[in-house]
Design a protein around this motif. Sequence first.
Motif, PDB file in Angstrom:
ATOM      1  N   ASN A   1       0.794  -1.224   0.000  1.00 27.52           N
ATOM      2  CA  ASN A   1       0.000   0.000   0.000  1.00 27.52           C
ATOM      3  C   ASN A   1       0.831   1.281   0.000  1.00 27.52           C
ATOM      4  O   ASN A   1       0.370   2.320  -0.491  1.00 27.52           O
ATOM      5  N   TYR A   2       2.081   1.203   0.524  1.00 28.87           N
ATOM      6  CA  TYR A   2       2.813   2.447   0.734  1.00 28.87           C
ATOM      7  C   TYR A   2       4.232   2.471   0.152  1.00 28.87           C
ATOM      8  O   TYR A   2       4.913   3.489   0.248  1.00 28.87           O
ATOM      9  N   ASP A   3       4.650   1.391  -0.471  1.00 33.26           N
ATOM     10  CA  ASP A   3       6.012   1.347  -1.003  1.00 33.26           C
ATOM     11  C   ASP A   3       6.219   2.336  -2.149  1.00 33.26           C
ATOM     12  O   ASP A   3       7.349   2.717  -2.454  1.00 33.26           O
ATOM     13  N   HIS A   4       5.137   2.775  -2.794  1.00 32.46           N
ATOM     14  CA  HIS A   4       5.253   3.727  -3.898  1.00 32.46           C
ATOM     15  C   HIS A   4       5.592   5.132  -3.417  1.00 32.46           C
ATOM     16  O   HIS A   4       5.972   6.002  -4.219  1.00 32.46           O
ATOM     17  N   LEU A   5       5.470   5.369  -2.117  1.00 27.70           N
ATOM     18  CA  LEU A   5       5.782   6.687  -1.567  1.00 27.70           C
ATOM     19  C   LEU A   5       7.291   6.800  -1.357  1.00 27.70           C
ATOM     20  O   LEU A   5       7.882   6.010  -0.618  1.00 27.70           O
ATOM     21  N   ALA A   6       7.907   7.765  -2.010  1.00 29.94           N
ATOM     22  CA  ALA A   6       9.373   7.889  -1.999  1.00 29.94           C
ATOM     23  C   ALA A   6       9.921   8.094  -0.588  1.00 29.94           C
ATOM     24  O   ALA A   6      11.058   7.695  -0.292  1.00 29.94           O
ATOM     25  N   GLN A   7       9.115   8.695   0.271  1.00 34.29           N
ATOM     26  CA  GLN A   7       9.605   9.001   1.623  1.00 34.29           C
ATOM     27  C   GLN A   7       9.563   7.791   2.558  1.00 34.29           C
ATOM     28  O   GLN A   7      10.200   7.795   3.604  1.00 34.29           O
ATOM     29  N   MET A   8       8.808   6.769   2.204  1.00 34.06           N
ATOM     30  CA  MET A   8       8.690   5.571   3.036  1.00 34.06           C
ATOM     31  C   MET A   8       9.819   4.599   2.705  1.00 34.06           C
ATOM     32  O   MET A   8       9.891   4.066   1.600  1.00 34.06           O
ATOM     33  N   LYS A   9      10.698   4.379   3.652  1.00 31.27           N
ATOM     34  CA  LYS A   9      11.850   3.497   3.461  1.00 31.27           C
ATOM     35  C   LYS A   9      11.661   2.239   4.307  1.00 31.27           C
ATOM     36  O   LYS A   9      11.739   2.282   5.540  1.00 31.27           O
ATOM     37  N   PHE A  10      11.387   1.121   3.635  1.00 38.65           N
ATOM     38  CA  PHE A  10      11.154  -0.145   4.337  1.00 38.65           C
ATOM     39  C   PHE A  10      12.467  -0.921   4.434  1.00 38.65           C
ATOM     40  O   PHE A  10      12.993  -1.415   3.442  1.00 38.65           O
ATOM     41  N   LEU A  11      12.997  -1.021   5.656  1.00 36.73           N
ATOM     42  CA  LEU A  11      14.334  -1.565   5.875  1.00 36.73           C
ATOM     43  C   LEU A  11      14.363  -3.070   6.095  1.00 36.73           C
ATOM     44  O   LEU A  11      15.411  -3.693   5.954  1.00 36.73           O
ATOM     45  N   GLY A  12      13.230  -3.660   6.489  1.00 36.99           N
ATOM     46  CA  GLY A  12      13.245  -5.051   6.923  1.00 36.99           C
ATOM     47  C   GLY A  12      13.699  -5.128   8.375  1.00 36.99           C
ATOM     48  O   GLY A  12      14.138  -4.136   8.976  1.00 36.99           O
ATOM     49  N   LEU A  13      13.607  -6.317   8.959  1.00 38.46           N
ATOM     50  CA  LEU A  13      14.030  -6.494  10.342  1.00 38.46           C
ATOM     51  C   LEU A  13      15.536  -6.326  10.451  1.00 38.46           C
ATOM     52  O   LEU A  13      16.298  -6.839   9.631  1.00 38.46           O
ATOM     53  N   ILE A  14      15.977  -5.590  11.457  1.00 41.17           N
ATOM     54  CA  ILE A  14      17.397  -5.327  11.650  1.00 41.17           C
ATOM     55  C   ILE A  14      17.784  -5.666  13.084  1.00 41.17           C
ATOM     56  O   ILE A  14      16.929  -5.827  13.961  1.00 41.17           O
TER      57      ILE A  14
END
Length: 367
Positions: A248-261
Motif C-alpha cells: 500500500n505504501y512502497d510507492h511513496l518515496a519518503q517511506m523506506k522499508f528496511l526489513g528487520l534489523i
Amino acid sequence: MKKKIVVISGANLFGGGTLSILKDCLHYANENLCNEYEVYALIHNAKDFVGYANIKFLEFREVRKSYFNRLYYEYWYYKRLSTELQPYLWLSMNDMSSNVYAERRAVYCHNPTPFKKLVLSDIWNQTQVFFFTLFYKFLYRINIRKNNYVIVQQNWLRIAFSKMFKLDLQKIIVSPPKVISKIELSEANKVGRITKTFFFPTYPRPFKNIAVIGEAVKILNAEGFNDFSVLITVDGSENQYAATIVKNYDHLAQMKFLGLISREEVFNLYQDVDYLIFPSTLETWGLPITEFKLFNKPILLSDLEYAHETLGDYHAAAFFDPENPKSLVYLMSEILKGKYEFESHKSIPIKGPLANNWKELFTILLE
C-alpha cells in the motif's frame, strides 16, 4: 551447601522487545544471581545467547513450530522438567503460567492483546487478531492464580489484569523495563544531511498501526511536503500484515522499508535519525520509546495511556491521535516547517509493589 535453582523460561521469545527484555533479565542473572543460585534458562536457540557464562542453557527448538507444541511444553513437558530440577523459583518470561512444581512461581506478561477492545467488524477486517485476542485471554487465564506474582510493565495493565482475572493487586508487580545496552554505536554520519528523518522500529503486527504513518505521508505529499524520510523496520516478507503495508505504501518515496534489523543497527539509527514516531494502538510498554530517550531527541507518539506512562519525564514530546492520520500530519508538517515546539512531559506516580530494575524485581521474587 547446594545452591537453590532458579529457572528462567523464555523458549517462545524470538525477536523484538520481548527478546530484548529476556536478554536483559539474563544479563542481570548472569552477573548477580549465579553466586547464590544455580540459574537455568530455557531458550529457543542457543546461538542467540552469547556471553552468559554462568547460566546453564536448555534449548527447545520445537516449541515455536506450532501452538500445540507450545501448549505441550508449557503444560506437560515443563512439569516433568520441574520435578527433575526442583527449582526454588520458576519465572516464565513468555506470558503463559507454566504447569510446574516450584516453591515460588511468577509469570512476566508482555502481550496486551487480551485488553484490545473488540468490535464486530474485526471478524472480517482483522480475523486473525480477533481470534488471537480471544485465544490469549484463555492462555493468560490458565494457572495465572497459581503464581506468587504476576509481572506487568505498566500500572494500567496491573489494574486490567486484576479486573479480568480477579487477582489481588498486591500480587501484581509493576516492573517498567530498563535499557541495558553494551552496544557500541558507530559514529553518526549527518554531514551535509538536511532531510528530516523519522524512525519507527517495529515488528509488524496490526496494532503497531503502521498504516497511520503511510496515510500521513500521502497527505503530506499532497500538501507539497517531500523533503523528509520515514524509516520502518519491515519489508513485507515477515507476514501478511507487513506485505499489505508495503504493497500500500512502497510507492511513496519518503517511506523506506528496511526489513528487520539487529538491535545494534536499531541503536545506530537512533543516533542518526531526528525523530521517533510511535503510533501503536496497544502496548504493554513500547520499548523503543525508552530506548530513544537515551538520545535526547524529540518523540511523536500515540495519545494513549500506555504511551504517557512509558514516556515518563521527558523534555521533548508530541502526542497525536493514532486513529487519525491528520493529527500526525499536523505535527509532521509543523516540524518540517520548523515551527513546532515540543513540550515537556511528567511521569505518572505508581503504587507498589513496584520494581524499578531487575535487582528490585528479583528481591521481591526470591524473598
